[in-house]
Every structure is written in C-alpha cells, then in structure tokens.
Design a protein around this motif. Sequence first.
Motif, PDB file in Angstrom:
ATOM      1  N   GLU A   1      21.905   4.871  12.094  1.00 10.91           N
ATOM      2  CA  GLU A   1      21.694   4.184  10.819  1.00 10.91           C
ATOM      3  C   GLU A   1      23.050   3.761  10.240  1.00 10.91           C
ATOM      4  OE1 GLU A   1      18.844   3.195   9.782  1.00 10.91           O
ATOM      5  OE2 GLU A   1      17.668   4.292  11.242  1.00 10.91           O
ATOM      6  N   VAL A   2      23.020   3.190   9.071  1.00  3.56           N
ATOM      7  CA  VAL A   2      24.283   2.757   8.502  1.00  3.56           C
ATOM      8  C   VAL A   2      24.965   3.951   7.876  1.00  3.56           C
ATOM      9  CG1 VAL A   2      25.265   0.772   7.321  1.00  3.56           C
ATOM     10  CG2 VAL A   2      22.797   1.017   7.518  1.00  3.56           C
ATOM     11  N   LEU A   3      26.254   3.850   7.780  1.00  5.75           N
ATOM     12  CA  LEU A   3      26.979   4.937   7.133  1.00  5.75           C
ATOM     13  C   LEU A   3      26.777   4.826   5.636  1.00  5.75           C
ATOM     14  CD1 LEU A   3      30.106   4.538   9.252  1.00  5.75           C
ATOM     15  CD2 LEU A   3      28.734   6.581   9.123  1.00  5.75           C
ATOM     16  N   SER A   4      26.135   5.817   5.085  1.00  8.37           N
ATOM     17  CA  SER A   4      26.043   5.819   3.626  1.00  8.37           C
ATOM     18  C   SER A   4      26.713   7.089   3.159  1.00  8.37           C
ATOM     19  CB  SER A   4      24.593   5.762   3.179  1.00  8.37           C
ATOM     20  OG  SER A   4      23.842   6.685   3.916  1.00  8.37           O
ATOM     21  N   VAL A   5      28.016   7.066   3.217  1.00 10.82           N
ATOM     22  CA  VAL A   5      28.797   8.260   2.917  1.00 10.82           C
ATOM     23  C   VAL A   5      29.379   8.155   1.518  1.00 10.82           C
ATOM     24  CG1 VAL A   5      30.718   9.698   3.621  1.00 10.82           C
ATOM     25  CG2 VAL A   5      29.395   8.474   5.335  1.00 10.82           C
ATOM     26  N   GLY A   6      29.053   9.125   0.694  1.00 11.98           N
ATOM     27  CA  GLY A   6      29.692   9.214  -0.618  1.00 11.98           C
ATOM     28  C   GLY A   6      29.308   8.072  -1.554  1.00 11.98           C
ATOM     29  N   ASP A   7      30.168   7.839  -2.528  1.00  8.28           N
ATOM     30  CA  ASP A   7      29.862   6.828  -3.546  1.00  8.28           C
ATOM     31  C   ASP A   7      30.200   5.425  -3.039  1.00  8.28           C
ATOM     32  OD1 ASP A   7      32.602   6.827  -3.522  1.00  8.28           O
ATOM     33  OD2 ASP A   7      32.763   8.098  -5.296  1.00  8.28           O
ATOM     34  N   ALA A   8      29.937   4.443  -3.911  1.00  7.54           N
ATOM     35  CA  ALA A   8      30.104   3.043  -3.498  1.00  7.54           C
ATOM     36  C   ALA A   8      31.524   2.760  -3.030  1.00  7.54           C
ATOM     37  CB  ALA A   8      29.750   2.130  -4.663  1.00  7.54           C
ATOM     38  N   LYS A   9      32.481   3.355  -3.723  1.00  7.04           N
ATOM     39  CA  LYS A   9      33.880   3.085  -3.386  1.00  7.04           C
ATOM     40  C   LYS A   9      34.220   3.636  -2.005  1.00  7.04           C
ATOM     41  CE  LYS A   9      38.335   4.317  -5.038  1.00  7.04           C
ATOM     42  NZ  LYS A   9      38.774   5.618  -5.528  1.00  7.04           N
ATOM     43  N   PHE A  10      33.767   4.847  -1.751  1.00  6.03           N
ATOM     44  CA  PHE A  10      34.078   5.451  -0.449  1.00  6.03           C
ATOM     45  C   PHE A  10      33.303   4.755   0.666  1.00  6.03           C
ATOM     46  CE2 PHE A  10      34.046   8.580   2.958  1.00  6.03           C
ATOM     47  CZ  PHE A  10      35.379   8.953   2.963  1.00  6.03           C
ATOM     48  N   ARG A  11      32.101   4.294   0.330  1.00 10.08           N
ATOM     49  CA  ARG A  11      31.311   3.608   1.349  1.00 10.08           C
ATOM     50  C   ARG A  11      32.042   2.363   1.830  1.00 10.08           C
ATOM     51  NH1 ARG A  11      25.586   2.546  -0.725  1.00 10.08           N
ATOM     52  NH2 ARG A  11      25.950   4.711  -1.294  1.00 10.08           N
ATOM     53  N   LYS A  12      32.602   1.643   0.876  1.00 12.73           N
ATOM     54  CA  LYS A  12      33.348   0.437   1.214  1.00 12.73           C
ATOM     55  C   LYS A  12      34.512   0.779   2.147  1.00 12.73           C
ATOM     56  CE  LYS A  12      33.204  -3.234  -2.042  1.00 12.73           C
ATOM     57  NZ  LYS A  12      33.578  -3.594  -3.420  1.00 12.73           N
TER      58      LYS A  12
END
Lengths: 245, 258
Positions: free
Chosen positions: A175-186
């Motif tokens: 799946e996609v990496l959905s790690v941490g908050d929006a900033k870290f995801r980027k």
Amino acid sequence: MGKEMIKVDHVSMKFNLSQEKIDSIKEYFIKFVKREIKYDEFWALKDINFTLNRGERLGILGLNGAGKSTLLKVIAGVFKPTEGSVARHGVMAPLLELGAGFDMQYTGAENIYLYGAVLGYSKSFIDEKFDEIVSFSELQKFIDVPLKNYSSGMKARLGFSIATIVAPDILILDEVLSVGDAKFRKKSEKKVMEMFDKGVTVLFVSHSLEQVERLCNKAMILEHGNMLAYGDLKEVAQKYRKIIE
Amino acid sequence: MKARIKNFFRYRFLLGELVKKGIKLKYRRSYLGILWSLLEPLLTMIVLTVVFGTLFGNNEKTFAVYVLAGRLLYSFFSQSTNAALKSIRGNSAMIKKVYVPKYLYPLSSILFNYVIFLLSLVVLALVSLVLGVYPNIYTLQVIVPLILILLLSFGAGMVLATVGVFFRDMEYLWSVILMLIMYTCAIFYYPDRLLNSGKGWLLKINPLYCIISCFRDGIFGEAMNMKMLLYAGGSSVLILLFGIWIFYKKQDEFILHI
C-alpha cells in the motif's frame, strides 16, 4: 536495465487451515486416534512465475484475499514457499511491517540498533548512520525515552527512518506509505521517489489502479492466488479496469 | 553449508543485540539491577543451607559450597530452557513480519542466561574462598562441565522450542519435568546413600547430574570421574545434534502454527 534482480520460479504457497484449533497434546491424541484431524487445504498462491530486472517497478493488483501480501512475504523471505523458489540479488528493503522487532521497553536509540540488526545491518553501519536516522525521524528530543511512551506516529517515523537508511536495490512496498503526519508523509514520499530515480527495483502492492499507474512501469493481476495477467503496465491496467467494473 | 555459515556471520550482530536485550531487560527497573544475579543465588544458598544443612543435620562447613555449585548449574539449565521453550511463540509477532534465521531466538535465550550465569559464578568463588575451599590445579577442569552444560541446554532448548510451537502444553509439562530433573540432580543432599542403595542409576542416567557432579569435583579440587564425564559429554552432544536436527526439520512450519 537488464540485470536480473528477482526471479520467482513456479512459487506456490499452501496453508493448512485446521478446522478446529488443536492446542493440547491430549486433544491431539484423542483426535488422532479418532482420525478427526482434518485440514482444509488452501492455496494462497498457485504457480507464480516471473522475473524482475533492475529498474523495473512492478505493481501488484488484486482484490482482497488475492494473495498480494502473501506474495510479498514470500519474496521478502518471511514465508518459505510450499513449492518453487525465489532468488533475490542485492540489498532488499522491505517496508512491509515497519518496526517489527521494536521492543517497547527499549529506548528509541536502543531500538535503532535492535531494528537495524533485525534488518541485517552491521554495527559499524548503524554507528555511522545513527545521527542521520535520528534527524530524519525528527525524534531528537525523544530518542532516550522508552518506546512504550511513543505515539504510533512516532514509532512509524522511527521505523521508516531506520528501514530506508540503506540504499536498497530492491524495495518492497505494501500500500502507500502513510507514515506520520502530512509533513512527514511528504518527506517520506520524497525519499522513496529518490530511490526510484536511482533505479531501484520495486514491488508495490495496491488496490488503487491510479497509484500503480503513477508509480510503476509493469503490473500483475492476482486473483485467488492465480496470476491472471503480467506484463506492460498499460495492457494490464486495461484488463484490471474491466475486472473491477 | 557455506551459505549457512555466511548467513550466521551476517546475523551475528543481531544475535549480540538479542543477547544484550535479554540481559538489559531482565533487571531493568529493579533498584539493584544486575546485582541480583549475584544476590539471588547467594540468598537461595543461605536458605537451602539452613534448611538442608542445619535442620537436616549436614553440618559440614563446605555444605554451602556444595549446595551453591549444584544450584547455580541447575538454575541456569532450568531458566535457559524455559526461555528457549517460549522463545518462538514469544517472538511470533516478529517471526510473522521479518525474515530472521529462527534459531537465533532459542540461541539468544540460552546465551543471555549463560552470560548471567557466568557472572553469578563470582559468588561461588567468593563463598568457596570464605569457607576454605581453595582452588588447585584440578579446579581448571571446571571449564569442561561449563561448556557441556551450554551444549546440553542449547540442545534441550532447540527440542523444546520446536515442540512448544506445536503443543502449548509443553510449557506446563516442562516445569513438572524440571522438578523431576531437580530431584534427580542431588542439589541439596549428598548422593552417597542413593548411590549405595542400588538406585544410583536414577542419578546417573541424568546428564545434568553428571555435569553437576563433575563440576563439583573441580570446585573441590578433585579429579573428575572420567566415566561420568564421558557420559555427560556424549549425551549432551547427542541431545544437541537431535535438537538441531528436529529444529531444522520443522522450522518452516512454525509460521503456520503461531
């Protein structure tokens, strides 16, 4: 291009789903004598066959229960296939279950060494990369705190930072990496993209055709453990569209 | 085979980390920490000496050394095999998610207990000196039983880890078997009466008793009984080979049962 990185050779994977859970010797003996031990054979993968070369990015498509995650785990070496074999070359970074091997009583710093060792890193390598891992995870303040006091996002950040510190030849993504908050995801997406640019070989599992089309250049459809289609992204994507409609 | 050895070296850092983790976490958050590995055997020795020495009338001065030597070896065997027995199921979350050679789990359980055990031998040395049991050239022999008990525990641990995956009852059964092993190890009594009564085989078939007996010979500065040493060595190696064989035969099925 050209160099063979992964060869999956006639891989089949069978699970025995025992109908009742037998947990004790007594139960086992009674059932054994009465010949009541039955197993439902369940083939999660049937005769999967493909090779991936350097720089090829394979998207694995399929509905729930098609065997996608099982295939990744077989390639990562967690499962041993019932039949067939898998050959891998080069350094592999399985971003499957980030932080498997973390110890909750250990501090963040101790866990970097422990999880690094689980992933097969050497001590000198971790010594060298320690600061980089800490700064990428943005956990400087918490690195000496036991992991049980971390939020789940913090644990995921630490896991991602440790797992991606190597320059892998093969990258496995579920799946996609959905790690941490929006900033870290980027930030984490950017890091994965950088690896893509370096010509890493990728195995990517997803339900989403849109993501696969964006990231991959090859695709495969799995259905009930069978490989329905394999090949160029465009052709396979068209087939998949028909299936899900 | 060559690939296996290469793999072993690749994961030797992980083995070290797992051993370290076992030691660190065993005493973390207790005030005295690792000191417990010295205090615990000392306190048990005092209790056992008072109960079986003073009350049952073994008034020899060196009885405490005798008890402590036996008790240290036995408790290493019991703790390490217990840890190995639970090592596969206890790490199931990790086994299901990442590839790590599976023998590392029982092996690290045995090794971290071994490190703590070696450390606690300091107590034995001190108590021996205080009670007037002085080392001589024969004391060097203790290295042999110390190696044998590691082989025996690792072998038994591999068997137990394998069996424990398929039958959970083993955890309970093993604690009963351990009790039986303890009573046939002559830890807190002198074995002479049993040996002279014709039922000595009860002790002699127990490899752990033979190891403990050889170890005590070394500590008390006497030559070891060669027959006993050979039996202990032979049976330890056999159990080790059997353990490795059964573990390798069954390890690919573990993941389907945990």
